[in-house]
Design a protein around this motif. Structure first.
Motif, short mmCIF file in Angstrom:
data_model
loop_
_atom_site.label_atom_id
_atom_site.label_comp_id
_atom_site.label_asym_id
_atom_site.label_seq_id
_atom_site.Cartn_x
_atom_site.Cartn_y
_atom_site.Cartn_z
N ALA A 135 0.82 -1.11 0.04
CA ALA A 135 -0.09 -0.05 0.08
C ALA A 135 0.74 1.27 -0.11
CB ALA A 135 -0.90 -0.06 1.24
N GLU A 136 1.95 1.16 0.70
CA GLU A 136 2.55 2.42 0.79
C GLU A 136 3.10 3.10 -0.53
OE1 GLU A 136 3.19 4.50 3.57
OE2 GLU A 136 1.95 2.93 4.32
N LYS A 189 0.16 4.54 -1.96
CA LYS A 189 -0.28 5.48 -1.05
C LYS A 189 0.39 6.82 -0.93
CE LYS A 189 -0.68 6.00 4.15
NZ LYS A 189 -0.68 5.31 5.38
N ARG A 190 1.93 6.69 -0.65
CA ARG A 190 2.68 7.77 -0.52
C ARG A 190 2.75 8.62 -1.81
NH1 ARG A 190 1.73 8.08 4.65
NH2 ARG A 190 3.11 6.50 5.97
N THR A 200 0.29 8.74 -4.18
CA THR A 200 -0.74 9.38 -4.12
C THR A 200 -0.96 10.65 -3.40
OG1 THR A 200 -2.25 7.42 -4.67
CG2 THR A 200 -3.34 9.42 -3.99
N LYS A 201 -0.31 10.56 -2.27
CA LYS A 201 -0.48 11.48 -1.21
C LYS A 201 0.53 12.88 -1.77
CE LYS A 201 1.84 11.23 2.98
NZ LYS A 201 1.88 11.15 4.47
N ILE A 203 -7.76 5.00 -0.41
CA ILE A 203 -7.13 4.03 -1.51
C ILE A 203 -6.15 2.95 -0.37
CG2 ILE A 203 -5.01 3.54 -2.54
CD1 ILE A 203 -5.41 6.33 -3.99
N VAL A 204 -6.02 3.56 0.75
CA VAL A 204 -5.20 2.33 1.61
C VAL A 204 -6.18 1.91 2.51
CG1 VAL A 204 -4.67 4.11 3.69
CG2 VAL A 204 -3.01 2.39 2.93
N GLU A 231 -5.85 9.75 0.02
CA GLU A 231 -4.73 8.38 0.20
C GLU A 231 -5.45 7.65 1.24
OE1 GLU A 231 -1.17 8.60 2.18
OE2 GLU A 231 -2.03 9.69 4.10
N GLU A 263 -5.26 -1.43 5.29
CA GLU A 263 -5.09 -1.27 6.95
C GLU A 263 -5.89 -2.18 7.45
OE1 GLU A 263 -3.82 1.49 9.08
OE2 GLU A 263 -2.46 1.84 7.17
N ASN A 314 -5.81 10.36 8.66
CA ASN A 314 -4.82 10.64 7.59
C ASN A 314 -5.24 12.34 7.27
OD1 ASN A 314 -4.51 7.81 7.83
ND2 ASN A 314 -3.96 7.73 5.73
#
Length: 315
Positions: free
Chosen positions: A96-97, A100-101, A103-104, A141-142, A138, A146, A194
């Motif tokens: 995911a990271e 995720k990151r 996207t962030k 998406i994540v 994010e 989680e 988040n």
């Protein structure tokens, strides 16, 4: 004529976005590989209920173990579950990271551009709103990752006997589906957690950084950014941890199997405060700060240096 030349020399939005995605993904991957054990300890501390768990010296079941703090949790996990238990649930965040990151940081840059409203310079408000939007995006998406991660982290079997990531994911989907009772359980809490963190994280970092002049010496400049990044991650963690506790309770195992006690974000926070005291809303704060303080610095530094390198290399 010169304006036309400048426009031609400007990198395209697509190229910039592509580099932001690569740099953001790299930042997430590095951060999770280094800091995951502290995330696991944070989750263990957040999901345990002192009134329902009794720690006895003669306890034969790891489910009866109560963790008194960060180092006690590390010690007992290594003793009962093995050294590699520190990396339980790491596959979902690794999977995911990166997106995720990516996207962030991509969303942050684009939201920042939007909230600048045509100005040449972003304000602290623009940074904060961009961070809030990036965090909420994010989270959507994540969140499925989680749910799987928290389920894995809550499992107290030895690392060699614990179920695999894909086994847990299949089980959740089979029992509860993909919706808000299954793989997207606790979505609102994840968005809140988040969103609040990134609003403070980006808003504080980029606003404060401008007040401290950059050093010409590369070592001093590196340390300046580390310090501001650490402070940003720490403050963000302090403000969002009550929502994080609610998220862990919603996504983790319920106190009584088959009965859902923690449903909504606000309802879960009220239940925890009423039954365990207001301080329980800050369970896991120390490992969270230990992770997201340096982790926040790592992410921003990896992102900034990666992005600068990629810009010089490809733009």
């Amino acid at each position: 004529m010169s304006n036309q030349t400048d426009d031609k020399n400007k990198p395209s939005l697509v190229k910039q976005a592509s580099l932001q995605i690569v740099a953001g993904g790299s930042a997430g991957f590095v951060e999770v590989c280094i800091m995951h054990p502290l995330d696991l300890v944070k989750t263990r501390l957040q999901i345990q209920n002192k009134k329902m768990v009794r720690n006895t010296a003669s306890s034969a079941s790891t489910n009866e173990i109560y963790y008194k703090g960060v180092f006690d949790c590390f010690r007992k996990m290594c003793q009962h579950e093995g050294l590699f238990s520190m990396y339980k649930g790491i596959i979902p965040p690794i999977m995911a990271e990166t997106p995720k990151r990516a996207t962030k940081f991509l969303c942050f840059e684009q939201y920042k551009r939007f909230f600048m409203f045509g100005s040449d310079k972003a304000t602290p408000l623009a940074y904060s709103l961009a961070g809030l939007g990036a965090g909420a995006t994010e989270a959507i998406i994540v969140n499925p990752f989680e749910v799987v991660k928290v389920t894995l982290q809550a499992n107290r079997a030895k690392s060699t006997e614990a179920p695999t990531t894909f086994t847990v994911a299949r089980q959740i989907i089979k029992q509860d589906g993909f919706g808000l009772k299954g793989l997207n359980k606790g979505l609102t809490a994840t968005i809140g957690r988040n969103g609040v963190f990134n609003m403070i994280y980006f808003g504080f970092y980029h606003s404060i950084k401008d007040y401290f002049p950059a050093y010409e010496d590369t070592t001093h400049e590196f340390l300046r950014k580390v310090g501001i990044g650490f402070l940003s991650g720490t403050i963000g963690s302090i403000f969002n941890i009550p929502i994080d506790v609610a998220k862990s309770r919603i996504q983790g195992p319920q106190p009584v199997p088959g009965q859902i006690k923690y449903r909504t974000t606000c309802g879960s926070m009220l239940t925890v405060a009423r039954e365990e005291g207001f301080g329980a809303l800050y369970k896991g704060l120390l490992p969270k700060v230990m992770r997201l303080g340096p982790g926040g610095a790592i992410m921003l530094l990896v992102y900034e240096y990666s992005y600068e390198y990629l810009k010089e290399r490809f733009l």
